[in-house]
Design a protein around this motif. Sequence first.
Motif, short mmCIF file in Angstrom:
data_model
loop_
_atom_site.label_atom_id
_atom_site.label_comp_id
_atom_site.label_asym_id
_atom_site.label_seq_id
_atom_site.Cartn_x
_atom_site.Cartn_y
_atom_site.Cartn_z
N ASP A 48 0.83 -1.19 0.00
CA ASP A 48 0.00 0.00 0.00
C ASP A 48 0.88 1.25 0.00
O ASP A 48 2.03 1.21 0.44
N THR A 49 0.33 2.34 -0.47
CA THR A 49 1.04 3.61 -0.43
C THR A 49 1.17 4.07 1.02
O THR A 49 0.20 3.98 1.80
N ALA A 68 -5.03 9.18 0.57
CA ALA A 68 -5.49 8.94 -0.79
C ALA A 68 -6.61 9.93 -1.15
O ALA A 68 -7.54 10.11 -0.36
N ASP A 177 -3.53 5.09 -3.92
CA ASP A 177 -3.40 3.92 -3.06
C ASP A 177 -4.13 2.73 -3.67
O ASP A 177 -4.84 1.98 -2.99
#
Length: 326
Positions: A48-49, A68, A177
């Motif tokens: 994930d970001t 996000a 994301d």
Amino acid sequence: MKKFWQLLLTAMLAVLLLAACGNDKKKEEAPDSSDQTSEETTTDEVKDTTYPYTLNDASGEDITFEKAPESVISLLPSNTETLFAIDAGDKVIAVTENDDFPAEVAELETVGNFTVNVEKVISLQPEVVFAHEMMLDSSEEGINQIREAGIPVVVVPNAGNFEETYEAIQMIGEVMDKNEEAAQVIEGMQAKVAEIKEKAATITDKRRVFVENSDVPEIYTPGKNTFPQQYLDMINAENIVTEDGWVMISPETIVNENPDVIVVMYSYVPDIIEKIKKRDGFDTVTAVKEDRVVQVEENITSRTGPRLADGLEVFAKAIYPEVFGE
């Protein structure tokens, strides 16, 4: 004539044909048209970001996101297609009038066509705007106005080949994301490209191809370092044009080169297939005699987004239907 240039500009928005108005020549960011291979994307270790997340975009700006984005405006059809493909379409609140895929975009607000309505963009207060590098020359002032209003603008880099298209999809995925979803899109594209190239490897009799991007009196065609050239390389076909970039060509030269197939990449001229066949001298061209003048869907074959591999397949079926047909 106005419709003619609108068509050219639509193609420009998709694959950087950069058709200028008036007497300016067509040109394109020079892609690597070689038959590239690279490590395939895998979703096995996609993370994930991590926020805050900072990226340096194609304009050289560092943009930081604390989370996000929940609301997005897209200023280019390929960006829009990417957002929907990575399952972020529900975040898109506005697009341009040029957007037509997927069908859901027809219900969205629009913020201009080739000219962005900056005031409307600002009034909608998105959490991010996805622009494009090729817009910098014509729309840099508008992009700066949006940024000055406190709205982040991500300028997505030009994509001159499949690899750069994958990178653009990955970039948008990171901002939203949607990393795993972006990786899955890229994997699917890579799998389709690999399948097409495997079939093309069986072709022993290369067909010579002429790709037409506009009608007489100014016929433009792609040469080396263009997306269509990369398509042709991947499917084992030969371009009759050897010059670099997008060039204007005369009907007489086309007749003299005698292509086996003519691929038409535009739809703004009604009955263009029959009109091409009736051009002076074209009755002697192999493509005409063997009924291999084929029109392809311009958006699928030109937009540097998730459907780019579909565009390659469209080219393959147009040129070698006996190999790639259903």
